[in-house]
Write a protein that holds these residues in place. Structure first.
Motif, mmCIF file in Angstrom:
data_model
loop_
_atom_site.group_PDB
_atom_site.id
_atom_site.type_symbol
_atom_site.label_atom_id
_atom_site.label_comp_id
_atom_site.label_asym_id
_atom_site.label_seq_id
_atom_site.Cartn_x
_atom_site.Cartn_y
_atom_site.Cartn_z
ATOM 1 N N PRO A 1 0.826 -1.224 0.000
ATOM 2 C CA PRO A 1 0.000 0.000 0.000
ATOM 3 C C PRO A 1 0.848 1.257 0.000
ATOM 4 O O PRO A 1 1.858 1.357 0.714
ATOM 5 N N ASP A 2 0.456 2.225 -0.823
ATOM 6 C CA ASP A 2 1.142 3.512 -0.951
ATOM 7 C C ASP A 2 2.589 3.373 -1.414
ATOM 8 O O ASP A 2 3.367 4.323 -1.302
ATOM 9 N N ARG A 3 2.960 2.190 -1.895
ATOM 10 C CA ARG A 3 4.324 1.906 -2.367
ATOM 11 C C ARG A 3 5.369 2.229 -1.310
ATOM 12 O O ARG A 3 6.475 2.710 -1.613
ATOM 13 N N LYS A 4 5.026 1.957 -0.048
ATOM 14 C CA LYS A 4 5.931 2.212 1.067
ATOM 15 C C LYS A 4 6.484 0.908 1.610
ATOM 16 O O LYS A 4 5.916 -0.157 1.397
ATOM 17 N N ASN A 5 7.587 1.039 2.308
ATOM 18 C CA ASN A 5 8.089 -0.085 3.085
ATOM 19 C C ASN A 5 7.042 -0.483 4.118
ATOM 20 O O ASN A 5 6.344 0.372 4.657
ATOM 21 N N LEU A 6 6.921 -1.798 4.388
ATOM 22 C CA LEU A 6 5.853 -2.270 5.280
ATOM 23 C C LEU A 6 5.944 -1.614 6.646
ATOM 24 O O LEU A 6 4.928 -1.218 7.218
ATOM 25 N N LEU A 7 7.150 -1.486 7.178
ATOM 26 C CA LEU A 7 7.317 -0.871 8.492
ATOM 27 C C LEU A 7 6.915 0.600 8.460
ATOM 28 O O LEU A 7 6.254 1.092 9.379
ATOM 29 N N ALA A 8 7.296 1.297 7.387
ATOM 30 C CA ALA A 8 6.951 2.720 7.273
ATOM 31 C C ALA A 8 5.453 2.912 7.100
ATOM 32 O O ALA A 8 4.905 3.956 7.485
ATOM 33 N N TRP A 9 4.761 1.921 6.551
ATOM 34 C CA TRP A 9 3.312 2.027 6.366
ATOM 35 C C TRP A 9 2.554 1.716 7.655
ATOM 36 O O TRP A 9 1.551 2.359 7.973
ATOM 37 N N ILE A 10 3.050 0.744 8.432
ATOM 38 C CA ILE A 10 2.350 0.333 9.653
ATOM 39 C C ILE A 10 2.660 1.268 10.820
ATOM 40 O O ILE A 10 1.801 1.487 11.688
ATOM 41 N N ALA A 11 3.862 1.846 10.852
ATOM 42 C CA ALA A 11 4.283 2.649 12.010
ATOM 43 C C ALA A 11 3.313 3.791 12.346
ATOM 44 O O ALA A 11 2.940 3.957 13.514
ATOM 45 N N PRO A 12 2.853 4.609 11.376
ATOM 46 C CA PRO A 12 1.892 5.662 11.737
ATOM 47 C C PRO A 12 0.577 5.116 12.275
ATOM 48 O O PRO A 12 -0.027 5.722 13.177
ATOM 49 N N LEU A 13 0.134 3.973 11.749
ATOM 50 C CA LEU A 13 -1.104 3.372 12.242
ATOM 51 C C LEU A 13 -0.942 2.881 13.679
ATOM 52 O O LEU A 13 -1.825 3.069 14.516
ATOM 53 N N ALA A 14 0.203 2.243 13.957
ATOM 54 C CA ALA A 14 0.454 1.784 15.325
ATOM 55 C C ALA A 14 0.574 2.967 16.275
ATOM 56 O O ALA A 14 0.068 2.928 17.410
ATOM 57 N N PHE A 15 1.223 4.039 15.824
ATOM 58 C CA PHE A 15 1.353 5.242 16.650
ATOM 59 C C PHE A 15 -0.018 5.829 16.971
ATOM 60 O O PHE A 15 -0.314 6.169 18.124
ATOM 61 N N GLY A 16 -0.875 5.965 15.961
ATOM 62 C CA GLY A 16 -2.211 6.502 16.183
ATOM 63 C C GLY A 16 -3.052 5.618 17.084
ATOM 64 O O GLY A 16 -3.826 6.121 17.912
ATOM 65 N N THR A 17 -2.895 4.308 16.951
ATOM 66 C CA THR A 17 -3.638 3.377 17.805
ATOM 67 C C THR A 17 -3.274 3.573 19.265
ATOM 68 O O THR A 17 -4.149 3.683 20.140
ATOM 69 N N VAL A 18 -1.977 3.631 19.546
ATOM 70 C CA VAL A 18 -1.513 3.798 20.930
ATOM 71 C C VAL A 18 -1.870 5.181 21.455
ATOM 72 O O VAL A 18 -2.276 5.328 22.620
ATOM 73 N N LEU A 19 -1.747 6.209 20.608
ATOM 74 C CA LEU A 19 -2.037 7.581 21.055
ATOM 75 C C LEU A 19 -3.503 7.743 21.438
ATOM 76 O O LEU A 19 -3.825 8.274 22.508
ATOM 77 N N GLY A 20 -4.408 7.289 20.584
ATOM 78 C CA GLY A 20 -5.829 7.415 20.897
ATOM 79 C C GLY A 20 -6.226 6.637 22.138
ATOM 80 O O GLY A 20 -6.992 7.134 22.977
#
Length: 310
Positions: free
Chosen positions: A56-75
């Motif tokens: 997805p988004d032609r990104k590295n898997l870690l770079a794609w998941i990291a913002p989602l994991a950050f938002g999950t923990v932050l919320g």
């Protein structure tokens, strides 16, 4: 000298059956947990070995998941920080301050919040809380803009991480309150009577006996609510306007998404490697939830030395 033989009473068939059923239930939970982990690993593995152009988004898997994991923990963290103190205050009021005729209906009302579907919370958040929060967001930007959490610019829609955190806090409030209330009720009367005999006020009794006794229960309830907030899907998907950014700003239009909401929104239209990438993000969410439970268990075990029998 004759050795005294102590005969043990025979184990009844019902006791054996119950022990076997309890053991089987515990083993089944472990087997199911291991099965879920194995399924996620096997299904996510193609995403780990896939070419970057297919992800997805032609990104590295870690770079794609990291913002989602950050938002999950932050919320989820915002939700716990808002809900836990309020839940403790409500539980203390119900168990030690409220008249008996009021305590029962109030506790029942709080418990009924857990029966409200998450999509209703999401609709309430987007239709009521989000527009209402616009004024608050602008005030926070003008007065507390020096903090990274309120840096702004404040969005005019209210679809922010702050609103998501408030909604999640309301959703986990009955869970944390129920656990804290039951723990506070179990505070030994001997401790409270001893403090009362020494001339302690009601608040001093609570501070010296009830809160120390219920500390592990408060932590357990907060971690249980945190687990619920980490996995919430529909309410977050309805409210949050995610941009894929990694930011601590809670009032701007740039918001980190969450893993669960992203899976719910993207899974129907995904295929091939993108499906495996979504499952890989689910594996990360599984690991985060497991880590939260391990940390909660460690904290509770450290507080186990404080017993009502001491």
């Amino acid at each position: 000298m004759s050795t005294l033989q102590v005969s043990r009473p025979p184990v009844r068939l019902g006791d054996r059956a119950f022990r076997g059923a309890a053991t089987a239930a515990g083993v089944t939970i472990l087997v199911v947990l291991a099965g879920v982990a194995l399924f996620l690993i096997l299904e996510a593995w193609p995403a780990f070995t896939a070419d970057r152009a297919d992800l997805p988004d032609r990104k590295n898997l870690l770079a794609w998941i990291a913002p989602l994991a950050f938002g999950t923990v932050l919320g989820a963290t915002i939700a716990v920080l808002l809900a836990a103190p309020m839940a403790v205050a409500i539980a203390l009021y119900i168990t030690h301050y409220a008249p008996r005729r009021l305590a029962g209906p109030l506790g029942l009302t709080i418990d009924l919040l857990a029966a409200v579907p998450s999509i209703i919370y999401g609709l309430w958040g987007i239709a009521v809380l989000a527009p209402t929060s616009v004024g608050l967001s602008r005030w926070l930007e003008n007065n507390l803009g020096f903090l990274p959490f309120f840096d702004g610019p404040a969005t005019s829609t209210g679809r922010t991480m702050l609103v998501v955190g408030i909604v999640l806090g309301v959703m986990i409030l009955p869970v944390v309150t129920a656990v804290a209330r039951e723990v506070f009720k179990q505070t030994p009367a001997l401790h409270q009577e001893a403090a009362l005999a020494l001339g302690a006020t009601r608040w001093e009794i609570i501070r010296m006996t009830v809160l120390p006794f219920g500390r592990s229960g408060i932590v357990s309830g907060a971690m249980l609510g945190l687990g619920r907030a980490l996995g919430e899907t529909m309410a977050v998907a309805i409210i949050l306007s995610a941009s894929g950014a990694v930011t601590f700003d809670l009032i701007s239009r740039e918001n980190s998404g969450t893993i669960a909401a992203n899976i719910a929104l993207d899974f129907p239209e995904s295929s091939g490697v993108k499906v495996h990438a979504l499952i890989a993000s689910g594996l990360v969410l599984f690991a985060i939830t497991l880590a939260v439970n391990v940390v909660a268990r460690a904290i509770v075990n450290r507080r186990r030395e404080f017993s009502g029998a001491d």
